[in-house]
Design a protein around this motif. Sequence first.
Motif, PDB file in Angstrom:
ATOM      1  N   LYS A 252       0.839  -1.205   0.000  1.00 43.04           N
ATOM      2  CA  LYS A 252       0.000   0.000   0.000  1.00 43.04           C
ATOM      3  C   LYS A 252       0.873   1.253   0.000  1.00 43.04           C
ATOM      4  CE  LYS A 252      -3.233   2.519   3.047  1.00 43.04           C
ATOM      5  NZ  LYS A 252      -4.241   2.938   2.034  1.00 43.04           N
TER       6      LYS A 252
ATOM      7  N   ALA B 275      -7.433   3.718  -5.294  1.00 41.80           N
ATOM      8  CA  ALA B 275      -7.317   3.429  -3.861  1.00 41.80           C
ATOM      9  C   ALA B 275      -6.598   2.094  -3.669  1.00 41.80           C
ATOM     10  CB  ALA B 275      -8.688   3.386  -3.195  1.00 41.80           C
TER      11      ALA B 275
ATOM     12  N   GLU C 157      -6.152  -0.637  -0.462  1.00 43.66           N
ATOM     13  CA  GLU C 157      -6.675  -0.916   0.876  1.00 43.66           C
ATOM     14  C   GLU C 157      -6.087  -2.214   1.422  1.00 43.66           C
ATOM     15  OE1 GLU C 157     -10.895  -0.991   0.503  1.00 43.66           O
ATOM     16  OE2 GLU C 157     -11.053   1.145  -0.022  1.00 43.66           O
TER      17      GLU C 157
END
Length: 494
Positions: A102, A126, A128
């Motif tokens: 990440k 994104a 996660e």
Amino acid sequence: MRRTALLVLVLVVTAFAAAEGRLTTAIGSNPPTLDPQKTFNGFSFAITNQVYETLFRVTPEGEIEGLLAASWEYLDPSTLRVTLRDGVKFTDGTALGAAAVKASLERLLDPATAAPGRFVVSAIEAVEVVDDVTIDIKTGEPFAPLLAHLAHPVAAIVPVAHGDDLARNPVGSGPYELVSWEQSNQLLLTANPDYWGGAPAIGEVLYRIIPEISTQLVELRSGGIDILFNIPPDAFETLAADTKFETRSYLGWGSMMLGMNTANPKLSDLRVRQAIAHAIDKSLIIDEFLRGLAEPGVVPIPPTVRFAASDLAEPYPYEPDTAKDLLAEAGATGVKLTLDIYQNPDLEAVAQVLQFMLSEVGIELTIRVQEYAAYVEQTEKDDLELYASSWGTVTLDADYTLYAFFHSSEIPGNNTSRYQVAAVDALLDEARATPDDAIRAAAYRDVQEMVLADVPMVTLYYPLSTIAKWPVLQGEVVRFSWINLDLRQATLSR
């Protein structure tokens, strides 16, 4: 005395064994940095690909396989779930986990990082963490080439805690780690004893920095280098005829292009760009100057690209009389142009051939040769006219090249031709937003047809990559490019 003599003998034998385990090769320039997320340079990637690893990689057959990714699945068309390989550690001793993935991807995406390869992963919206070994990567729209883009060297997973120190002191999970870097002299790598795939049999890899290809060749022939890449055609012919060496040539992912700044008043008229295209005898370049070590180029994607490579016909055959007529119609007979290139023997030779060919149709061409960093700066200036460069479709997917070269959002960083066509942008956006391969392929073919008609660049040829080595080295794998030298299963015997 006997004990002293024995100690000396042990030291000599140890030194000899270490020397036997050292592979030596050459690169032509210092890597600008060894931080994979802050470079877009082959000299950097040749080293970082030994030190760092990506979630995925491209196989020699052009398929995508997991590297740090043990398994993966799409939860929906815009969400990729990746489970990481067990037992992977960075060379600083810390374990690879979802948090590192990440942080790495977010660092690459962060505008503050100023990553020149950010566009490779710009579809990601994104990242996660699901658990310690599982991560979800989400794109705004379905992005079909995501796995291929995550195999690019800029998407290497790094321990972000080391920050900017990675530029000189890389810390990765790969089969080798950096021991020393003598600027403008050499970089020495040593096998990672804790590599998750098992320590490589070759204990050390020495990259000697030798700018002159003639010196590289002398060192190869004398045994000072074990393997050499990107060999000039005449020298390759000689080495191929020498039974002491093993040689190979193959079509990789590369292209050589002549680009034109379509926003420059000298080149804004389509007829001038068409004239330049008609003035170039590609066959002469390939047969006489490259000794056949290339294939004629039409579009910037070579046939090795596994998705959406095109078989479009050449629309601008060598016709100098047509070129003269087009220049006359455009009122550009006798136009003076500057061609920017970077230091590279093949590129400089081709530039001189282009200079002669264009002079035959009434174009006066000045060649400006600069170091690579200065060349890149020049291509981003508004007064750029012509430029020539090589490019590799590293992901083996058309999006990587077509989006970079021709989407208006990439001006001037990758789209140095300043090519700005709304219909092309729309097609590239459509192809990125659909998982349907048929729709993607059709869009990319349409883009290539439109680009050929508008001539923001001329694809001169697809070069054959060349390798020469001493037979003491066996088991190495080169995936499409010299930057992907894989020594994990290689052996060295002297």
